[in-house]
Enzyme design. Structure first.
Site, short mmCIF file in Angstrom:
data_model
loop_
_atom_site.label_atom_id
_atom_site.label_comp_id
_atom_site.label_asym_id
_atom_site.label_seq_id
_atom_site.Cartn_x
_atom_site.Cartn_y
_atom_site.Cartn_z
N ASP A 36 0.83 -1.21 0.00
CA ASP A 36 0.00 0.00 0.00
C ASP A 36 0.87 1.26 0.00
O ASP A 36 1.89 1.32 0.68
CB ASP A 36 -0.90 -0.02 1.24
CG ASP A 36 -1.81 1.18 1.32
OD1 ASP A 36 -2.76 1.26 0.52
OD2 ASP A 36 -1.57 2.06 2.18
N GLU A 40 13.36 -15.90 -1.23
CA GLU A 40 13.57 -17.11 -0.44
C GLU A 40 12.34 -18.02 -0.48
O GLU A 40 12.45 -19.24 -0.33
CB GLU A 40 13.88 -16.75 1.01
CG GLU A 40 15.19 -16.02 1.23
CD GLU A 40 15.36 -15.66 2.70
OE1 GLU A 40 14.82 -16.41 3.56
OE2 GLU A 40 15.99 -14.64 2.99
#
Length: 525
Positions: free
Chosen positions: A206, A248
């Site tokens: 956001d 990851e």
């Protein structure tokens, strides 16, 4: 909980259809009038049949709900009105078993004034370093520290009883974090890991361009470059660190990045930063062939240098609904005030919204569908005493706020509250049941049936580039792979280009087999 297998990034996000869920208004599973995770879980078969690839949830975290959940008090807890963390974990897993990934919303610019950090800061401890506290200007410190204005109207500063002021680019209940402090960066990286470890496939960021502030906090009117709080260079180090975390887990980011400078915009989409960003030029574009083509061309051009896919969206939880927007005669759209000044022709708006759905779903890249758009919902008029959006109050009543696009969905025409659940937290307009999903599912000509068919047929366009075809004024025509999309935005019918099969149309052809105005068609070459 045991750590699930992390989501894998197989490039699904490059062409995904992503459905935006505003939980509070989606479906009420416990009958209290507020949408919740139980309601979403019960509607997973509906979302599967719609054919979407992922669900983007607006904030579902613990929150006082002063700004629809974008005032987060605890990122590791689900708001009790929506359910529990265990339910969220079940929802993520159940959706994934159905082939639907989950994207959660992160609000890094600010937190709630009920967040433990801010409550500690108010107590006068060292926690104030995590925010932007300053003495005021004027003889007695009675003036704000600078001239910054809130995105919701009024000054971006609130004074405390001890005389200090704190910064909030949005509502006073949303104090801005100090991203120059290492603890802020560390906390957000840990929040990302918390949700990735629960199987979340992506994160929507956001207000992604607002985090960093000039430490001197100068007046905006001084005309300094760079801007004191928009698109500052130090932001990119934040997103590079985030990208390393996401990689990851094979997770992805989509940023809410409002920037008029296309070169600056593209910097956020470099291979080591965000994966995608929302396309606001397309969303705010009027129903005009030339301007839509320019928006499409500009969007593809600005993404090309960094190899990022474009995104296409017609509506979201902050914007007047497409049917209402396209049913107004004005050619412009003032996003800030949502003001047009002309009545809405819902029949016209619906025809255009149907055509726009086929246009957006035929373009290369990812498509976001806001809940209820697939039902053709119009903007609702909310009684003044029921409006909750702070934009209305902060603007002195000049902005109608965003609640009109957040009205709870109609699911079943013959049930109380159109099958939403208990009495909705926002009132549903009279006649809302006419848009109910169960009724539309049985109607092959409904908006829902159109969306289902379009999402099912979307692979016909492949994953290749777009090639424009010659077309009359007011008409957009392009090809991708072996499929053609033609959209007639003019007043008069036009002949279809040569094709072997009519795949889908947003409205019937005329008796001569021509494409009427405000209508789109998909063809096989």
């Amino acid at each position: 909980m045991g750590q699930p297998t992390p989501a894998t990034d197989d490039g699904w996000w490059r062409s995904a259809v992503i459905y935006q869920v505003y939980v509070r208004s989606f479906a009420d599973g416990d009958g209290d009038g507020t949408g919740d995770l139980a309601g979403v879980r019960a509607r997973l078969p509906y979302l599967t049949e719609l054919g979407v690839d992922a669900l983007w949830f607006t904030p579902w975290y613990r929150s006082p709900m002063k700004d629809g959940g974008y005032d987060v008090a605890d990122y590791r807890a689900i708001d009790p009105a929506f359910g529990t963390l265990a339910e969220a974990e079940k929802l993520i897993a159940e959706a994934r078993e159905l082939g639907i990934r989950t994207i959660v919303d992160i609000v890094p610019n600010h937190v709630s004034d009920q967040h433990p950090w801010f409550r500690a800061a108010l107590a006068g401890g060292p926690g104030r370093e995590l925010f932007h506290f300053r003495p005021g200007r004027g003889e007695h410190g009675e003036l704000p520290p600078n001239d910054w204005q809130s995105e919701f109207g009024g000054p971006a500063w609130t004074r405390l009883p001890d005389g200090d002021w704190y910064l909030h680019l949005f509502a006073p209940e949303q104090p801005d974090l100090n991203w120059a402090h290492p603890a802020v960066r560390q906390e957000h990286e840990e929040i990302l890991r918390f949700w990735f470890e629960r199987g979340v496939a992506g994160v929507r960021v956001d207000s992604a361009a607002l985090l960093a502030k000039d430490p001197e906090l100068p007046d905006v009117t001084e005309g300094r470059a760079p801007h004191p709080y928009v698109d500052r260079d130090e932001l990119h180090d934040v997103y590079r660190a985030w990208r390393a975390v996401a990689d990851e887990y094979g997770a992805v980011f989509v940023g809410e990045v409002w920037l008029p400078d296309t070169e600056r915009f593209a910097r956020y989409l470099r291979p080591d930063e965000l994966h995608t960003a929302f396309n606001f030029s397309f969303l705010t574009c009027p129903w005009d062939a030339d301007r839509l083509r320019t928006s499409i061309d500009d969007t593809l051009a600005e993404h090309a240098p960094v190899g990022a896919p474009a995104t296409w969206v017609l509506c979201n939880h902050d914007v007047t609904r497409t049917v209402t927007r396209y049913g107004r005669a004005d050619t412009g759209f003032d996003f800030a005030t949502k003001a047009f000044g002309t009545p809405t022709d819902l029949a016209l708006g619906t025809r255009r919204a149907r055509a726009a759905a086929l246009l957006s779903l035929a373009l290369p890249g990812a498509v976001y569908v806001y809940q209820g758009e697939e039902l053709g919902l119009p903007e609702a008029d909310i009684p003044l005493d029921r409006i909750e959006d702070p934009m209305h109050a902060r603007s002195g009543g000049t902005d109608p706020g965003r609640d009109g696009c957040r009205v709870p969905l109609p699911w079943a025409a013959g049930e109380p509250h159109a099958g939403f659940g208990g009495e909705p937290w926002l009132p549903q307009p009279d006649g809302w049941a006419a848009y109910a999903a169960d009724r539309q599912a049985e109607d092959p000509g409904s908006m829902l049936s159109l969306y289902r068919a379009a999402i099912r047929l979307r692979p016909e366009f492949g994953d290749g580039p777009l090639t424009w075809l010659p077309a009359p004024d007011g008409v957009l025509a392009f090809t991708r792979a072996d499929a053609l999309c033609v959209v007639n935005l003019a007043d008069t019918p036009v002949d279809l280009p040569a094709h072997t099969e009519l795949l889908l149309h947003s409205g019937p052809l005329d008796t001569a087999g021509r494409l009427p105005g405000d209508t789109a068609v998909w063809l096989r070459a």
